[in-house]
Design a protein around this motif. Structure first.
Motif, PDB file in Angstrom:
ATOM      1  N   GLN A  42       0.988  -1.182  -0.110  1.00 11.76           N
ATOM      2  CA  GLN A  42      -0.483  -0.103   0.151  1.00 11.76           C
ATOM      3  C   GLN A  42       0.683   1.457   0.385  1.00 11.76           C
ATOM      4  O   GLN A  42       2.010   1.386   0.426  1.00 11.76           O
ATOM      5  CB  GLN A  42      -0.436  -0.302   0.605  1.00 11.76           C
ATOM      6  CG  GLN A  42      -2.122  -1.067   1.691  1.00 11.76           C
ATOM      7  CD  GLN A  42      -3.266  -0.991  -0.003  1.00 11.76           C
ATOM      8  OE1 GLN A  42      -2.935  -0.037  -0.473  1.00 11.76           O
ATOM      9  NE2 GLN A  42      -2.784  -2.456  -0.324  1.00 11.76           N
ATOM     10  N   ALA A  43       0.396   2.311  -0.300  1.00 13.32           N
ATOM     11  CA  ALA A  43       0.455   3.224  -1.177  1.00 13.32           C
ATOM     12  C   ALA A  43       1.005   4.382   0.575  1.00 13.32           C
ATOM     13  O   ALA A  43      -0.017   4.102   1.997  1.00 13.32           O
ATOM     14  CB  ALA A  43       0.738   4.749  -1.360  1.00 13.32           C
ATOM     15  N   GLN A  44       1.797   4.257   1.194  1.00 14.34           N
ATOM     16  CA  GLN A  44       2.000   5.552   2.445  1.00 14.34           C
ATOM     17  C   GLN A  44       1.776   6.849   2.323  1.00 14.34           C
ATOM     18  O   GLN A  44       1.950   7.265   0.852  1.00 14.34           O
ATOM     19  CB  GLN A  44       3.578   5.586   3.024  1.00 14.34           C
ATOM     20  CG  GLN A  44       3.283   3.381   3.424  1.00 14.34           C
ATOM     21  CD  GLN A  44       4.506   2.932   3.957  1.00 14.34           C
ATOM     22  OE1 GLN A  44       5.466   3.940   4.172  1.00 14.34           O
ATOM     23  NE2 GLN A  44       4.691   2.087   4.698  1.00 14.34           N
ATOM     24  N   THR A  45       2.134   7.782   2.747  1.00 13.80           N
ATOM     25  CA  THR A  45       1.791   9.077   3.161  1.00 13.80           C
ATOM     26  C   THR A  45       3.664   9.901   2.031  1.00 13.80           C
ATOM     27  O   THR A  45       2.775  10.418   1.872  1.00 13.80           O
ATOM     28  CB  THR A  45       2.348   9.743   4.386  1.00 13.80           C
ATOM     29  OG1 THR A  45       3.915   9.334   5.146  1.00 13.80           O
ATOM     30  CG2 THR A  45       1.326   9.856   5.181  1.00 13.80           C
ATOM     31  N   THR A  46       5.016   9.024   2.330  1.00 14.05           N
ATOM     32  CA  THR A  46       5.900   9.621   0.480  1.00 14.05           C
ATOM     33  C   THR A  46       5.413   8.941  -0.456  1.00 14.05           C
ATOM     34  O   THR A  46       4.952   7.681  -0.304  1.00 14.05           O
ATOM     35  CB  THR A  46       6.714   8.838   1.942  1.00 14.05           C
ATOM     36  OG1 THR A  46       7.434   9.180   3.231  1.00 14.05           O
ATOM     37  CG2 THR A  46       8.261   9.039   0.859  1.00 14.05           C
ATOM     38  N   PRO A  47       4.700   9.475  -0.860  1.00  9.75           N
ATOM     39  CA  PRO A  47       4.937   9.459  -2.582  1.00  9.75           C
ATOM     40  C   PRO A  47       5.746   8.498  -3.198  1.00  9.75           C
ATOM     41  O   PRO A  47       6.820   8.954  -2.500  1.00  9.75           O
ATOM     42  CB  PRO A  47       4.507  10.887  -2.807  1.00  9.75           C
ATOM     43  CG  PRO A  47       4.719  11.960  -2.357  1.00  9.75           C
ATOM     44  CD  PRO A  47       5.857  11.658  -1.589  1.00  9.75           C
ATOM     45  N   GLY A  48       5.532   7.347  -3.515  1.00 11.75           N
ATOM     46  CA  GLY A  48       6.514   6.599  -4.468  1.00 11.75           C
ATOM     47  C   GLY A  48       6.434   6.482  -5.314  1.00 11.75           C
ATOM     48  O   GLY A  48       6.031   7.685  -5.994  1.00 11.75           O
ATOM     49  N   PRO A  49       7.696   5.611  -6.464  1.00  9.50           N
ATOM     50  CA  PRO A  49       7.691   5.790  -7.649  1.00  9.50           C
ATOM     51  C   PRO A  49       5.947   5.706  -7.853  1.00  9.50           C
ATOM     52  O   PRO A  49       5.295   5.030  -7.931  1.00  9.50           O
ATOM     53  CB  PRO A  49       8.302   4.661  -7.391  1.00  9.50           C
ATOM     54  CG  PRO A  49       8.885   4.146  -5.960  1.00  9.50           C
ATOM     55  CD  PRO A  49       7.710   4.722  -5.402  1.00  9.50           C
ATOM     56  N   ARG A  50       6.049   6.669  -9.723  1.00 14.66           N
ATOM     57  CA  ARG A  50       4.979   5.861 -10.280  1.00 14.66           C
ATOM     58  C   ARG A  50       5.230   4.926 -11.621  1.00 14.66           C
ATOM     59  O   ARG A  50       6.224   5.400 -12.263  1.00 14.66           O
ATOM     60  CB  ARG A  50       4.843   7.453 -11.011  1.00 14.66           C
ATOM     61  CG  ARG A  50       3.561   7.748 -11.545  1.00 14.66           C
ATOM     62  CD  ARG A  50       3.205   8.732 -12.672  1.00 14.66           C
ATOM     63  NE  ARG A  50       3.703   9.246 -13.693  1.00 14.66           N
ATOM     64  CZ  ARG A  50       3.679   8.373 -15.023  1.00 14.66           C
ATOM     65  NH1 ARG A  50       2.359   7.520 -14.859  1.00 14.66           N
ATOM     66  NH2 ARG A  50       4.447   8.571 -15.965  1.00 14.66           N
ATOM     67  N   VAL A  51       3.956   3.997 -11.620  1.00 19.90           N
ATOM     68  CA  VAL A  51       5.038   2.876 -12.239  1.00 19.90           C
ATOM     69  C   VAL A  51       3.074   2.780 -13.421  1.00 19.90           C
ATOM     70  O   VAL A  51       2.532   3.081 -13.264  1.00 19.90           O
ATOM     71  CB  VAL A  51       5.310   1.804 -12.101  1.00 19.90           C
ATOM     72  CG1 VAL A  51       5.946   1.763 -11.408  1.00 19.90           C
ATOM     73  CG2 VAL A  51       3.878   1.833 -10.953  1.00 19.90           C
ATOM     74  N   GLU A  52       3.535   2.688 -14.879  1.00 20.82           N
ATOM     75  CA  GLU A  52       3.349   2.808 -16.059  1.00 20.82           C
ATOM     76  C   GLU A  52       2.187   1.340 -15.507  1.00 20.82           C
ATOM     77  O   GLU A  52       2.080   0.342 -15.113  1.00 20.82           O
ATOM     78  CB  GLU A  52       3.725   2.876 -17.423  1.00 20.82           C
ATOM     79  CG  GLU A  52       4.198   3.576 -17.881  1.00 20.82           C
ATOM     80  CD  GLU A  52       3.313   4.721 -17.618  1.00 20.82           C
ATOM     81  OE1 GLU A  52       2.296   4.557 -18.423  1.00 20.82           O
ATOM     82  OE2 GLU A  52       3.250   5.853 -17.629  1.00 20.82           O
ATOM     83  N   ALA A  53       0.599   1.088 -15.735  1.00 18.82           N
ATOM     84  CA  ALA A  53      -0.348   0.590 -16.084  1.00 18.82           C
ATOM     85  C   ALA A  53       0.114  -0.491 -17.267  1.00 18.82           C
ATOM     86  O   ALA A  53       0.620   0.126 -17.722  1.00 18.82           O
ATOM     87  CB  ALA A  53      -1.614   0.629 -16.051  1.00 18.82           C
ATOM     88  N   GLY A  54      -0.191  -1.540 -17.202  1.00 11.73           N
ATOM     89  CA  GLY A  54      -0.186  -2.766 -17.731  1.00 11.73           C
ATOM     90  C   GLY A  54       0.749  -3.629 -18.207  1.00 11.73           C
ATOM     91  O   GLY A  54       1.008  -4.105 -17.002  1.00 11.73           O
ATOM     92  N   LEU A  55       1.021  -4.540 -19.330  1.00  7.23           N
ATOM     93  CA  LEU A  55       1.775  -5.450 -18.873  1.00  7.23           C
ATOM     94  C   LEU A  55       3.650  -5.213 -18.816  1.00  7.23           C
ATOM     95  O   LEU A  55       4.297  -4.406 -19.512  1.00  7.23           O
ATOM     96  CB  LEU A  55       2.013  -5.658 -20.539  1.00  7.23           C
ATOM     97  CG  LEU A  55       2.457  -8.106 -20.479  1.00  7.23           C
ATOM     98  CD1 LEU A  55       2.247  -8.664 -19.257  1.00  7.23           C
ATOM     99  CD2 LEU A  55       2.490  -8.246 -22.430  1.00  7.23           C
TER     100      LEU A  55
END
Length: 185
Positions: A21-34
């Motif tokens: 789960q995401a916490q208060t610190t923004p995490g890395p952004r990842v693309e949806a998909g395969l």
């Protein structure tokens, strides 16, 4: 493929878990998909590598029709086995990517984010698979479409406790997952 989960299955399940789960610190952004995930392993005793070879030999020993069926199922999921490295395809849903969550592959695993920055995560996981597996991993995101990770997995291989180093590279293949089911589904 086989009636009980093999050490290989536990390693693949543990190896493809990235974050919870995401916490208060923004995490890395990842693309949806395969995503294509390449994993290489190195065990203390060489038994994990031997288990991979045994899984390959088992598949090769099947009657032709059954072997073809197993190989087709594996190919549909993007699974390719090697002695020291394997490849698996994984699907991340748009909803999970937007929430900043990447579900675990196996429903019988739990994981905790120990540290998170905008470009990396450190996770701890535990799986009640057969055999059980647990460990920690550090995931470094080069971009929303690429990551590398390294981790340690404690499990049982061929009846003995084993510590396995797992290194991964992940790359986004595209927005459509095709026949690959979303992780955690």
């Amino acid at each position: 493929m086989m009636k009980s989960k093999t050490p290989l299955t536990a390693l693949l399940c543990a190896g493809t878990m990235l974050a919870a789960q995401a916490q208060t610190t923004p995490g890395p952004r990842v693309e949806a998909g395969l995503w294509e995930i390449n994993m290489s392993i190195k065990s203390q005793t060489g038994k994990a590598e031997m288990a991979m070879r045994q899984a390959q030999a088992y598949i090769a020993s099947l009657p032709p029709a059954q072997r073809k069926q197993v190989e087709e199922v594996m190919a549909q999921q993007g699974v390719k086995l090697g002695d020291k490295s394997s490849t698996v395809n994984a699907c991340i849903t748009k909803e999970d990517a937007e929430r900043g969550t990447i579900p675990q592959q196996a429903g019988d695993c739990t994981q905790d984010v120990l540290e998170k920055t905008a470009t990396s995560m450190k996770v701890k996981f535990s799986c009640t698979t057969n055999p059980p597996a647990s460990g920690e991993a550090v995931v470094d995101f080069q971009s929303p479409t690429a990551y590398t990770s390294r981790g340690i997995v404690d499990t049982v291989v061929l009846g003995q406790n084993e510590r396995v180093s797992v290194e991964q590279t992940g790359r986004w293949l595209g927005a459509e997952c095709g026949s690959v089911r979303p992780l955690g589904k």
